[in-house]
Design an enzyme around this catalytic site. Sequence first.
Site, PDB file in Angstrom:
ATOM      1  N   ARG A   1       1.311   3.185  16.818  1.00 34.21           N
ATOM      2  CA  ARG A   1       0.316   4.081  16.120  1.00 34.21           C
ATOM      3  C   ARG A   1      -1.244   3.519  16.200  1.00 34.21           C
ATOM      4  NH1 ARG A   1       3.747   3.325  11.810  1.00 34.21           N
ATOM      5  NH2 ARG A   1       2.007   1.906  10.847  1.00 34.21           N
TER       6      ARG A   1
ATOM      7  N   MET B   1     -34.946   2.979   4.508  1.00 35.73           N
ATOM      8  CA  MET B   1     -34.005   4.177   4.442  1.00 35.73           C
ATOM      9  C   MET B   1     -33.907   4.882   5.502  1.00 35.73           C
ATOM     10  SD  MET B   1     -34.072   7.339   1.333  1.00 35.73           S
ATOM     11  CE  MET B   1     -34.108   6.094   0.045  1.00 35.73           C
ATOM     12  N   ASP B   2     -35.158   4.980   6.368  1.00 34.49           N
ATOM     13  CA  ASP B   2     -35.068   5.892   7.286  1.00 34.49           C
ATOM     14  C   ASP B   2     -35.733   5.401   8.595  1.00 34.49           C
ATOM     15  OD1 ASP B   2     -37.374   6.427   6.301  1.00 34.49           O
ATOM     16  OD2 ASP B   2     -36.819   8.482   5.536  1.00 34.49           O
TER      17      ASP B   2
ATOM     18  N   TYR C   1     -40.372  -4.118   3.699  1.00 31.54           N
ATOM     19  CA  TYR C   1     -40.420  -4.279   2.197  1.00 31.54           C
ATOM     20  C   TYR C   1     -40.378  -5.798   1.941  1.00 31.54           C
ATOM     21  CZ  TYR C   1     -40.243   0.809   1.375  1.00 31.54           C
ATOM     22  OH  TYR C   1     -40.544   1.846   1.210  1.00 31.54           O
TER      23      TYR C   1
ATOM     24  N   ARG D   1       0.834  -1.186   0.015  1.00 35.95           N
ATOM     25  CA  ARG D   1       0.035   0.079  -0.022  1.00 35.95           C
ATOM     26  C   ARG D   1       1.043   1.229   0.138  1.00 35.95           C
ATOM     27  NH1 ARG D   1      -4.414   0.537   4.888  1.00 35.95           N
ATOM     28  NH2 ARG D   1      -2.768   2.073   5.538  1.00 35.95           N
TER      29      ARG D   1
ATOM     30  N   HIS E   1       3.660  -0.185   7.951  1.00 37.44           N
ATOM     31  CA  HIS E   1       2.501  -0.657   8.476  1.00 37.44           C
ATOM     32  C   HIS E   1       2.399  -2.200   7.959  1.00 37.44           C
ATOM     33  CE1 HIS E   1      -1.663   0.243   9.891  1.00 37.44           C
ATOM     34  NE2 HIS E   1      -2.199   0.074   8.611  1.00 37.44           N
TER      35      HIS E   1
HETATM   36  C1  LIG Z   1      -5.138   3.452  10.288  1.00 33.65           C
HETATM   37  C2  LIG Z   1      -3.803   3.280  10.460  1.00 33.65           C
HETATM   38  C3  LIG Z   1      -3.236   2.991  11.647  1.00 33.65           C
HETATM   39  C4  LIG Z   1      -3.939   2.458  13.076  1.00 33.65           C
HETATM   40  O1  LIG Z   1      -4.615   1.306  12.645  1.00 33.65           O
HETATM   41  P1  LIG Z   1      -5.866   0.607  13.970  1.00 33.65           P
HETATM   42  O2  LIG Z   1      -5.624  -0.781  13.312  1.00 33.65           O
HETATM   43  O3  LIG Z   1      -6.817   1.470  13.629  1.00 33.65           O
HETATM   44  O4  LIG Z   1      -4.752   0.663  15.280  1.00 33.65           O
HETATM   45  C5  LIG Z   1      -1.924   3.151  11.912  1.00 33.65           C
HETATM   46  N1  LIG Z   1      -1.051   3.450  10.759  1.00 33.65           N
HETATM   47  C6  LIG Z   1      -1.546   3.533   9.699  1.00 33.65           C
HETATM   48  C7  LIG Z   1      -0.665   3.827   8.520  1.00 33.65           C
HETATM   49  C8  LIG Z   1      -2.861   3.496   9.375  1.00 33.65           C
HETATM   50  O5  LIG Z   1      -3.142   3.893   8.025  1.00 33.65           O
END
Ligand SMILES: *Cc1c(COP(=O)(O)O)cnc(C)c1O
Length: 368
Positions: free
Chosen positions: A218, A312-313, A263, A132, A162
């Site tokens: 993160r 829908m609502d 529905y 990615r 990541h």
């Molecule tokens: C979304 C994201 C995170 C956090 O991921 P979680 O699974 O919500 O903890 C960390 N680093 C990057 C690059 C992300 O895109």
Amino acid sequence: MTRLQVTIDHGAIARNVERLRAHAPTAAVMAVVKADAYGHGLVGAARAAREGGAAWLGVAQPDEALALRAGGDAGRILCWLYGPELPARALIRGGVDVSASSLEVLDTLVAAARMDGLRARVHLCIDTGLSREGVRPEGLPALLDAALAADDAVQVVGAWSHLAWADQPGHPTIDRQADVFREAVATIEGRGVALEVRHLANSAATLTRPDLHFDLVRPGIAVYGLPPVEDPAGEGFGLEPAMRVTASLALVKDVPAGEGVSYGHEYTTPRDTRLGLVTAGYSDGIFRSAGNGRGPVAIGGRRHVIAGRVCMDQVVLDLGPDATEHPGDEVVLIGADGPSAREWADAAGTIDYEIVCRFGGLKEKYPA
Ligand SMILES: *Cc1c(COP(=O)(O)O)cnc(C)c1O
């Protein structure tokens, strides 16, 4: 008339960050607040995360980073998702740390920093196997060369990547990605770069892989109280869900056995019963795939599931022949006294991340 109420417990967000800090005592915490803080409201969630001790905030889009600055946040922020057309000058002037995955983006950053006589703080993003964001390892030396050649305009302060399978602890790709990451860090440090922060762990790795915490973790989903992995201790890692979603019961009526409901009449009353009408549907964030006995709610602590198709609502509940619910009663879609986001995810065939983003995305329309 309020159709759907989304309320956010900011104290829970602050406490969750405190707990995540305790889970990663040797690292700093970057609370990820992308996508309007997973539907929890960017600026308020960010403020709560700071109160809980988040040294960093992480966002995907540049406009999110700029909105945090406009909202008064003066701390470290990393922004990572854009192409070469990014608003680099605004980010660098705003003191936002920026990620670079490509030479094209680096060029934009360098040019923007020089225009203002500033030096951008850059985190090199390495694609260690998610395919990615990030530069592939074989492209790292060229990206690093370009960054070092522009030393007047960029300071390489971070290296990051990541994980693809962090929510499956023990998956072999985790260690493989970690090895590639360590090699990339060695390549960067081998060129004499003193990295301030190396970071790899999302929520799942923060909770399950202390060896991968490096200098900074993160977490995103865990900040909002939704752990992406099972706690072996069965305590949800001490996290508290921060989002509550409620609607109200508009109508209660008795119907005989054998009546088709909603529905397509996909539900038929199996006995004389009492139906309840809830004033929220797929335009309010209820997945249409959660109809027909799947989507859960609670009224006064009693559980029900959606009867028939989601409209829908509105949706219909079969409250049962002995129902004591009344029009005006609060219907809890997500809350401590009702279903969890995870239950909605199971009902809709998705993940709780998408549930909170979807319900939360509507909160501006229907403020609590
Ligand atoms: C979304 C994201 C995170 C956090 O991921 P979680 O699974 O919500 O903890 C960390 N680093 C990057 C690059 C992300 O895109």
